[in-house]
Design a protein around this motif. Structure first.
Motif, PDB file in Angstrom:
ATOM      1  N   ASP A 151      19.719-115.342  37.546  1.00  0.00           N
ATOM      2  CA  ASP A 151      18.293-115.609  37.752  1.00  0.00           C
ATOM      3  C   ASP A 151      17.564-114.419  38.344  1.00  0.00           C
ATOM      4  O   ASP A 151      16.368-114.226  38.105  1.00  0.00           O
ATOM      5  CB  ASP A 151      18.110-116.828  38.662  1.00  0.00           C
ATOM      6  N   LEU A 152      18.264-113.606  39.122  1.00  0.00           N
ATOM      7  CA  LEU A 152      17.616-112.432  39.712  1.00  0.00           C
ATOM      8  C   LEU A 152      17.211-111.450  38.615  1.00  0.00           C
ATOM      9  O   LEU A 152      16.081-110.935  38.615  1.00  0.00           O
ATOM     10  CB  LEU A 152      18.551-111.764  40.720  1.00  0.00           C
ATOM     11  N   VAL A 153      18.103-111.206  37.673  1.00  0.00           N
ATOM     12  CA  VAL A 153      17.756-110.286  36.588  1.00  0.00           C
ATOM     13  C   VAL A 153      16.685-110.906  35.686  1.00  0.00           C
ATOM     14  O   VAL A 153      15.819-110.191  35.146  1.00  0.00           O
ATOM     15  CB  VAL A 153      19.012-109.877  35.789  1.00  0.00           C
ATOM     16  N   SER A 154      16.686-112.227  35.552  1.00  0.00           N
ATOM     17  CA  SER A 154      15.643-112.891  34.764  1.00  0.00           C
ATOM     18  C   SER A 154      14.271-112.653  35.370  1.00  0.00           C
ATOM     19  O   SER A 154      13.292-112.416  34.647  1.00  0.00           O
ATOM     20  CB  SER A 154      15.935-114.398  34.699  1.00  0.00           C
ATOM     21  N   ALA A 155      14.177-112.703  36.705  1.00  0.00           N
ATOM     22  CA  ALA A 155      12.890-112.513  37.377  1.00  0.00           C
ATOM     23  C   ALA A 155      12.457-111.055  37.389  1.00  0.00           C
ATOM     24  O   ALA A 155      11.257-110.755  37.296  1.00  0.00           O
ATOM     25  CB  ALA A 155      12.978-113.039  38.812  1.00  0.00           C
ATOM     26  N   LEU A 156      13.410-110.143  37.492  1.00  0.00           N
ATOM     27  CA  LEU A 156      13.069-108.735  37.715  1.00  0.00           C
ATOM     28  C   LEU A 156      12.985-107.922  36.427  1.00  0.00           C
ATOM     29  O   LEU A 156      12.315-106.890  36.395  1.00  0.00           O
ATOM     30  CB  LEU A 156      14.096-108.098  38.656  1.00  0.00           C
ATOM     31  N   GLN A 157      13.644-108.389  35.374  1.00  0.00           N
ATOM     32  CA  GLN A 157      13.523-107.723  34.071  1.00  0.00           C
ATOM     33  C   GLN A 157      12.748-108.656  33.148  1.00  0.00           C
ATOM     34  O   GLN A 157      13.287-109.280  32.244  1.00  0.00           O
ATOM     35  CB  GLN A 157      14.906-107.380  33.520  1.00  0.00           C
ATOM     36  N   ASP A 158      11.470-108.722  33.394  1.00  0.00           N
ATOM     37  CA  ASP A 158      10.575-109.680  32.739  1.00  0.00           C
ATOM     38  C   ASP A 158      10.117-109.119  31.398  1.00  0.00           C
ATOM     39  O   ASP A 158       9.584-108.009  31.326  1.00  0.00           O
ATOM     40  CB  ASP A 158       9.381-109.941  33.658  1.00  0.00           C
ATOM     41  N   PRO A 191       9.465-103.400  22.922  1.00  0.00           N
ATOM     42  CA  PRO A 191       9.734-102.105  23.568  1.00  0.00           C
ATOM     43  C   PRO A 191      10.082-102.252  25.050  1.00  0.00           C
ATOM     44  O   PRO A 191      10.961-101.539  25.560  1.00  0.00           O
ATOM     45  CB  PRO A 191       8.428-101.335  23.362  1.00  0.00           C
ATOM     46  N   ARG A 192       9.407-103.162  25.744  1.00  0.00           N
ATOM     47  CA  ARG A 192       9.722-103.363  27.165  1.00  0.00           C
ATOM     48  C   ARG A 192      11.141-103.913  27.318  1.00  0.00           C
ATOM     49  O   ARG A 192      11.907-103.467  28.173  1.00  0.00           O
ATOM     50  CB  ARG A 192       8.723-104.308  27.814  1.00  0.00           C
ATOM     51  N   VAL A 193      11.491-104.898  26.489  1.00  0.00           N
ATOM     52  CA  VAL A 193      12.829-105.489  26.574  1.00  0.00           C
ATOM     53  C   VAL A 193      13.895-104.434  26.252  1.00  0.00           C
ATOM     54  O   VAL A 193      14.938-104.369  26.915  1.00  0.00           O
ATOM     55  CB  VAL A 193      12.938-106.696  25.616  1.00  0.00           C
ATOM     56  N   TRP A 194      13.627-103.599  25.268  1.00  0.00           N
ATOM     57  CA  TRP A 194      14.579-102.542  24.920  1.00  0.00           C
ATOM     58  C   TRP A 194      14.713-101.543  26.074  1.00  0.00           C
ATOM     59  O   TRP A 194      15.813-101.035  26.349  1.00  0.00           O
ATOM     60  CB  TRP A 194      14.136-101.835  23.646  1.00  0.00           C
TER      61      TRP A 194
END
Length: 469
Positions: free
Chosen positions: A355-362, A426-429
């Motif tokens: 969940d931490l990475v879910s919140a911080l890598q939005d 692009p952001r997700v990549w």
């Protein structure tokens, strides 16, 4: 899909308000049925629902044939009663033909039309032996769910509420705000069958002091629930209007996760283990390489099993409760009160970093990398877990999530006709590349980076194949 129901005046008006919340111009609604069946009652409720606080008197247009109304939702409403129409050519003089091209038109006695409008919403009202009831037949896509929502809110005592649509997500779930004499509430419509999981998780969260909404009414079998309205201050909106709040907000996000992870994992949530993560990330290989123009049918096939092996090696901490869709669109800022939580029906038992990475890598917004580092450090300080092991697992879970998201966004475009998510690629990549830079993910990085990156040209090629274009 067509459907039928028996309705009194209250349910008839609730049905009209529900339709008013989901329709967009141009649209033509044909109201069929004999004198006294309730056609004008339906039309009046529909028009007043669209107008809200600006609602006008809505007289029957029996003698004028047509009444027009401004629509605060961005269109014009035409209400026509063609009972007294003697010559269809009069419709041309009235302008109804043109109105059907760009307005919302409610037409009583549509059998007087000389040419049927294209793709109308057809509603037939027929009197019942009981003079207080009528049968309503609805014939258009989504009619069954709309009728179910109207019946549900009527049974829950919210029939008089105005219904306003709320932004949905990439799933089939729909959300509406109800504004009535009782105040405000959120109507959830989940035809996919996740409502029992949502209600069970809500009970657990509220029972442990977390900010899930109270349940006002529920119908698990129909996939409907009426829940407390936690407000409009999604964390995403707060950050957009006041970026300076980001450190405080993400501190609160971390502290919420620390508290959540101190609780025993409830036995009703499934495990998100290496095999499950591999299964999820299979979406990437299924959709992205082919969309990117890679002709090798096996491209990306090795990513999923590698994710499973890496999870077994790196995710050494005991699993915790993970809400899974844990990001700024699903968190509600309530000042000193606990953060509001929504969209947690897919909760799982997973590694604490999930969940931490879910919140911080939005996928939808940038988070300052320094803020991401600060949040990870705050979590590590509060929990005392091994920093190196946690960061390796964080990078792996970030890579898995971002690969899965790339697959989902590609599928949403190519299969479901929803191209807007391509803009986030692009952001997700970029998140993915930062995760793959971790030394523990060298082998995974080699496999992923053998595929084309989603540059502007590639995204436009995918967009051009979207069936909505």
């Amino acid at each position: 899909m067509s459907t039928s129901l028996i309705a009194d005046e209250t349910l008839t008006a609730a049905l009209a308000r529900m339709l008013a919340a989901q329709i967009a111009p141009p649209a033509t609604i044909l109201l069929e049925g004999p004198v006294g069946a309730g056609k004008t009652h339906f039309a009046r409720a529909f028009i007043r629902a669209r107008q809200g606080d600006l609602a006008e008197d809505v007289p029957s247009p029996t003698f004028t044939l047509v009444q027009t109304y401004d629509d605060p939702m961005g269109s014009q409403i035409w209400h026509a009663d063609l009972y007294r129409l003697t010559d269809p050519s009069e419709l041309f003089e009235l302008g109804l033909d043109d109105a059907m091209q760009d307005a919302i038109c409610l037409i009583e006695w549509p059998d007087r039309l000389d040419i049927a409008p294209p793709d109308p919403l057809r509603i037939t009202l027929t009197p019942c032996p009981d003079p207080d009831l009528r049968r309503i037949d609805l014939d258009f896509d989504g009619a069954d769910r709309m009728a179910a929502r109207a019946a549900f809110v009527t049974q829950a005592g919210w029939a008089e509420a105005r219904v306003l649509p709320l932004a949905g997500d990439a799933s089939a779930r729909r959300y509406f705000r109800l504004e009535g004499p009782q105040g405000r509430a959120i109507l959830m419509d989940d035809p996919a069958g996740a409502m029992p999981a949502f209600l069970t998780m809500t009970d657990w969260l509220t029972g442990h002091g977390f900010g899930a909404p109270a349940i006002i009414a529920q119908d698990q079998a129909s996939g409907l629930a009426l829940v407390q309205d936690l407000g409009d201050d999604l964390v995403a909106r707060v950050l957009e209007r006041d970026p300076g709040m980001a450190p405080l907000i993400y501190d609160r996000v971390v502290d919420l996760l620390v508290d959540l992870h101190r609780q025993p994992v409830p036995g009703f949530v499934p495990a998100l283990d290496g095999a499950a993560l591999a299964d999820q990330v299979g979406l990437f290989a299924d959709w992205y390489p082919q969309a990117a123009g890679v002709t090798d049918g096996a491209a990306g096939a090795g990513i999923a099993p590698l994710i499973a092996r890496l999870h077994d090696a790196l995710a050494v901490l005991p699993p915790v409760l993970a809400l899974r869709d844990f990001h700024a669109e699903n968190l509600i800022w309530r000042d000193a009160s606990p953060l509001g939580l929504i969209d947690y029906q897919d909760a799982v038992a997973a590694h604490p970093a999930y969940d931490l990475v879910s919140a911080l890598q939005d996928a939808r917004r940038d988070v300052d990398p320094a803020l991401e580092t600060r949040a990870i450090d705050r979590y590590l300080a509060a929990t005392g877990v091994d920093a190196d092991a946690f960061r390796a697992a964080y990078a792996l879970l970030g890579a898995q999530r971002n690969l899965r998201i790339m697959g989902i966004f590609t599928r949403l475009c190519l299969r479901d006709g929803k191209p807007r998510y391509l803009d986030f690629m692009p952001r997700v990549w970029g998140h993915l590349q930062r995760d793959l830079a971790h030394p523990a993910l060298t082998e995974l990085a080699a496999q992923v980076n053998a595929l084309p990156a989603p540059d502007a040209a590639l995204i436009e090629r995918i967009r051009a194949r979207c069936p909505s274009r």
